[in-house]
Enzyme design. Structure first.
Site, PDB file in Angstrom:
ATOM      1  N   GLY A   1      22.170 -19.894 -44.319  1.00  0.00           N
ATOM      2  CA  GLY A   1      23.101 -19.596 -45.409  1.00  0.00           C
ATOM      3  C   GLY A   1      22.958 -18.161 -45.861  1.00  0.00           C
ATOM      4  N   LYS A  10      25.920 -35.528 -60.810  1.00  0.00           N
ATOM      5  CA  LYS A  10      26.480 -34.580 -59.834  1.00  0.00           C
ATOM      6  C   LYS A  10      27.988 -34.751 -59.833  1.00  0.00           C
ATOM      7  CE  LYS A  10      24.866 -31.557 -56.922  1.00  0.00           C
ATOM      8  NZ  LYS A  10      23.552 -30.900 -56.881  1.00  0.00           N
ATOM      9  N   GLY A  36      24.344 -17.704 -49.330  1.00  0.00           N
ATOM     10  CA  GLY A  36      24.876 -17.909 -50.684  1.00  0.00           C
ATOM     11  C   GLY A  36      23.826 -17.631 -51.743  1.00  0.00           C
ATOM     12  N   ASN A  37      24.082 -18.171 -52.911  1.00  0.00           N
ATOM     13  CA  ASN A  37      23.230 -17.910 -54.064  1.00  0.00           C
ATOM     14  C   ASN A  37      21.757 -18.264 -53.811  1.00  0.00           C
ATOM     15  OD1 ASN A  37      22.150 -19.643 -56.669  1.00  0.00           O
ATOM     16  ND2 ASN A  37      22.826 -17.576 -57.138  1.00  0.00           N
ATOM     17  N   VAL A  38      21.540 -19.397 -53.160  1.00  0.00           N
ATOM     18  CA  VAL A  38      20.173 -19.882 -52.964  1.00  0.00           C
ATOM     19  C   VAL A  38      19.431 -18.988 -51.958  1.00  0.00           C
ATOM     20  CG1 VAL A  38      18.813 -21.839 -52.161  1.00  0.00           C
ATOM     21  CG2 VAL A  38      20.805 -22.230 -53.618  1.00  0.00           C
ATOM     22  N   ALA A  39      20.089 -18.712 -50.828  1.00  0.00           N
ATOM     23  CA  ALA A  39      19.474 -17.854 -49.799  1.00  0.00           C
ATOM     24  C   ALA A  39      19.204 -16.456 -50.355  1.00  0.00           C
ATOM     25  CB  ALA A  39      20.389 -17.767 -48.579  1.00  0.00           C
ATOM     26  N   ASP A  71      26.792 -25.529 -57.782  1.00  0.00           N
ATOM     27  CA  ASP A  71      26.214 -26.034 -56.536  1.00  0.00           C
ATOM     28  C   ASP A  71      27.010 -25.327 -55.427  1.00  0.00           C
ATOM     29  OD1 ASP A  71      24.257 -28.346 -55.632  1.00  0.00           O
ATOM     30  OD2 ASP A  71      25.949 -28.488 -54.278  1.00  0.00           O
TER      31      ASP A  71
HETATM   32  N1  GLU Z   1      23.026 -27.745 -58.009  1.00  0.00           N
HETATM   33  C1  GLU Z   1      21.662 -27.438 -58.326  1.00  0.00           C
HETATM   34  C2  GLU Z   1      20.767 -28.541 -57.813  1.00  0.00           C
HETATM   35  O1  GLU Z   1      21.046 -29.121 -56.777  1.00  0.00           O
HETATM   36  C3  GLU Z   1      21.458 -27.058 -59.782  1.00  0.00           C
HETATM   37  C4  GLU Z   1      21.874 -28.074 -60.783  1.00  0.00           C
HETATM   38  C5  GLU Z   1      21.789 -27.591 -62.235  1.00  0.00           C
HETATM   39  O2  GLU Z   1      21.391 -26.475 -62.492  1.00  0.00           O
HETATM   40  O3  GLU Z   1      22.133 -28.422 -63.090  1.00  0.00           O
HETATM   41  O4  GLU Z   1      19.751 -28.865 -58.365  1.00  0.00           O
END
Ligand code: GLU
Length: 441
Positions: free
Chosen positions: A230, A118, A232-235, A158
């Site tokens: 949220g 990360k 964003g992308n995930v929501a 992220d």
């Molecule tokens: N940030 C995302 C996660 O928390 C995706 C990470 C990725 O695709 O490498 O899993």
């Protein structure tokens, strides 16, 4: 745990993430003296390597700005380091250590050969122009490029990092490394190596998983009222798939408050979430301004104040605390699947579990994002692009296998499933076995 608490007293999220895993695996660990002998836990909680670097860039007024950049290469036992980059003003090494630790187990669950990593920066994208974002991304890559590569470490997005940022960073990487392999970052644009469905994958995967949790408990997702946090992308991905499945998304939220949508989110509103995100304003009130009477904004309130059957935290760690959990339970919520990483406080998880609310942790629920990144790596390595059906089919299979792993390791004596325990044990067994087989390194 006490050693870690002494060593890292200022890293509360990291300690929280480690404690949850250690509590889950205690029994299994004690049944495997070979793990104890090889000091697997002591080794596993420590990142293999952390790079910290200065990022200097110039803003639109010509003023020089300095931020701190990081990459935590947490664990490479089952493959190259893999995990996103977070750009957010609150980023600290401790936050990235928690995320890298979680990522290691999550990636193990995906069935794909990816280690955990990360990274990110305390850069705050809020209010920044496109030019400023580009210059920051380029300056960030000026250091990061040295330690990443398609077979060593593959970053992605992220919080605060989406397709635009991945584009700027990939452009700079190519210039610096003279490497034109497309596989060094994932979440790329569709015309230059990105995988179809990667933008949607975290949300889609989360809903595939949530549906299985609900159906395993003999209920139906169709007709459920879902509150999302949220926008964003995930929501966004979660809202699309939830709607397709016949559920009703009745809330989205932001740092400024919540938008209640009593009749359920529409396709137009879902599209508008992209505009809200691209504006860099970070305000969910934009939704109410755009859809008066249909989306009702309340400042200072969370999504958890809205009556719902299913709560899906999609924003940030610890965004749902014990009080929120109690409010949800009192309002009749019977399922909560974490889509954000460690979205719930431990006391909230305990409250859900005691009340018999179905609960599943982020590292299982949101693994579809990184899994599809893994599929993007495979496509890049073989210089091909799969169709949407192919990627979706594989994503679906991966989420099913994660659900099966949770059931295998997490079924309680009464037949109900402890998804926290199931996900942690399944991930741990895979990483621990790989570490054991690779010797003391
Ligand atoms: N940030 C995302 C996660 O928390 C995706 C990470 C990725 O695709 O490498 O899993």
């Amino acid at each position: 745990m006490s050693t870690l608490e002494r060593k890292y007293p200022y890293e509360p999220e990291y300690l929280q993430a480690v404690r949850e895993v250690l509590e889950s695996i205690e029994d299994v660990y004690n049944e495997h003296p070979e793990f104890e002998k090889a000091k697997i836990v002591e080794r596993m909680v420590e990142p293999e390597r952390i790079l910290t670097f200065r990022v200097t860039w110039t803003d639109d007024r010509g003023e020089i700005q300095t931020n701190t950049g990081y990459r935590v290469q947490f664990n490479s036992a089952i493959g190259p380091y893999k995990g996103g980059l977070r750009f957010h003003k609150a980023v600290t090494p401790g936050m990235l250590k928690f995320l890298g630790f979680e990522q290691t187990f999550k990636n193990a669950l995906t069935t794909l050969p990816m280690g955990g990593g990360k990274g990110g920066s305390d850069f705050d994208p809020k209010g920044k122009s496109d030019g400023e974002i580009m210059r920051f991304c380029q300056a960030f890559m000026l250091e990061l490029w040295r330690i990443i590569g398609p077979d060593t470490d593959v970053p992605a997005g992220d919080v605060g990092v989406g397709g635009r940022e991945i584009g700027y960073m990939t452009g700079m990487y190519k210039k610096l490394a003279h490497e034109y392999n497309t596989g060094v970052l994932t979440g790329k644009g569709m015309t230059w190596g990105g995988s179809i469905l990667r933008p949607e994958a975290t949300g889609f995967g989360a809903l595939y998983f949530t549906k299985q949790v609900i159906e395993t408990a003999q209920r139906d997702i169709k007709g459920c009222r879902i509150a999302l946090s949220g926008f964003g992308n995930v929501a966004w991905g979660a809202a699309i798939k939830a709607t397709q499945m016949g559920a009703k998304v009745v809330a989205v939220s932001g740092p400024d408050g919540v938008c209640e949508i009593p009749d359920g989110i529409t396709d137009e509103m879902i599209k508008y979430m992209l505009v809200m995100r691209a504006s860099n304003r970070d305000q969910v009130s934009m939704m109410a301004d755009q859809f008066p009477g249909k989306a009702i904004f309340t400042p200072g309130k969370k999504a958890w104040s809205v009556k719902c059957d299913v709560a899906l935290p999609c924003a940030f760690q610890n965004e749902l605390d014990e009080n929120d959990a109690r409010e949800l339970i009192a309002n009749g919520t019977w399922c909560c699947c974490e889509v954000s990483n460690m979205g719930c406080r431990p006391e909230a998880i305990r409250a859900f579990q005691e009340a018999g609310v179905l609960f599943a942790p982020g590292k299982a629920v949101n693994a579809g994002g990184v899994a599809t990144s893994g599929l993007e790596m495979t496509q890049n390595a073989s210089h091909i692009s799969w169709t949407g059906e192919e990627v979706d089919g594989r994503l679906h299979k991966i989420m099913t296998s994660i659900h099966e792993a949770c059931v295998r390791y997490g079924t309680r004596e009464d037949g109900t499933i402890d998804y926290v325990k199931g996900a942690n044990i399944a991930g741990f067994m895979k990483v621990a076995t790989a570490m054991l087989e690779q010797g003391v390194i």
